[in-house]
Design an enzyme around this catalytic site. Structure first.
Site, PDB file in Angstrom:
ATOM      1  N   GLU A  29       0.825  -1.219   0.000  1.00 36.60           N
ATOM      2  CA  GLU A  29       0.000   0.000   0.000  1.00 36.60           C
ATOM      3  C   GLU A  29       0.857   1.267   0.000  1.00 36.60           C
ATOM      4  O   GLU A  29       0.418   2.310  -0.485  1.00 36.60           O
ATOM      5  CB  GLU A  29      -0.922   0.002   1.225  1.00 36.60           C
ATOM      6  N   GLU A  32      -2.025   9.014  -0.280  1.00 37.75           N
ATOM      7  CA  GLU A  32      -2.242   8.758  -1.698  1.00 37.75           C
ATOM      8  C   GLU A  32      -1.583   9.852  -2.538  1.00 37.75           C
ATOM      9  O   GLU A  32      -1.690  11.039  -2.223  1.00 37.75           O
ATOM     10  CB  GLU A  32      -3.753   8.725  -1.950  1.00 37.75           C
TER      11      GLU A  32
END
Length: 252
Positions: A89, A110
């Site tokens: 991730e 992100e």
């Protein structure tokens, strides 16, 4: 006498809490953590200096069952799975590079911040969506709906959100914790959907809508590569069913 009994109970509680922390810390030592994540503080990584070992241990101490449950192999396999998934991730690795699976924990949020803003992916598990921020915040006692940036500015909070997600079953999804420990029994619907016990169903829990039921894909390969590396480092077997190539996702 009552005072002594209360003191004894307090000392016992402290000892139990300490044992849980030691359980994680005895497997993921500071040197092991550094070896598993050798590039996390690389100057090119936006998260450099953020994911400290002390923050990981402090967060783990608030989830006594995390990385302390079952046999020695169960503990190692769960921790390898947790770091395998979270390393993917947050990876800064280049596909096919020699150090592809040595580049976890390079990012803390992100890159394009486009998924459900302002509740885009943050932290080791890339917590995403207002509902997850709300539920995680309630569980750890932080208002993450009003202040989602806490997940990318407070490392202990960041790890705690990842551990909350890992430990918590949601809807028809089991917890990743139970799957990692071999404690999940598929329902008839799971079996019909090809969802079987193993690391692959953890991928399905985390990001099945984008990665599962679509054949071999690079994201699955990356998650598996990290997991296999960590299992090797910790000295435990990976188990079977590592991918979710033919599994339908939990929302289907």
């Amino acid at each position: 006498m009552a005072r002594f009994a209360a003191l004894a109970a307090l000392l016992l509680a402290v000892a139990v809490g300490g044992a849980a922390a030691q359980g994680v810390g005895s497997v993921i030592t500071q040197s092991m953590y550094a070896s598993m994540l050798p590039n996390r503080d690389n100057s090119l990584c936006p998260a450099r200096g953020f994911y400290t070992y002390d923050a990981f241990i402090a967060a783990a101490n608030t989830f006594p069952g995390f990385g302390t449950t079952g046999s020695a192999d169960d503990v190692k396999r769960e921790l390898a799975a947790f770091f395998g998934q979270t390393s993917h991730e947050t990876t800064g690795g280049t596909r096919g590079a020699a150090d592809q699976f040595q580049s976890g924990y390079c990012f803390k949020e992100e890159i394009n911040k486009a998924t459900s803003p302002p509740y885009y992916g943050r932290g080791p598990i890339q917590l995403t969506g207002q509902s997850n921020y709300d539920l995680a915040g309630r569980a750890i006692g932080k208002d993450l709906v009003s202040n989602p940036d806490l997940v990318s500015t407070d490392a202990v909070v960041s790890f705690r959100t990842a551990m909350w997600f890992w430990m918590t079953a949601q809807g028809n999804k089991p917890s990743s914790h139970d799957v990692a420990l071999g404690r999940w029994t598929p329902t008839a619907a799971d079996t019909a959907a090809g969802r079987v016990p193993g690391y692959g169903v953890i991928t399905n829990i985390i990001n099945g809508g984008l990665e599962c039921g679509m054949g071999r894909n690079d994201a699955n390969v990356d998650r598996i590569g990290y997991y296999m590396r960590y299992c090797g480092m910790l000295g435990t077997a990976t188990g079977g069913n590592l991918e979710c190539y033919t599994q339908r996702n939990f929302a289907s």
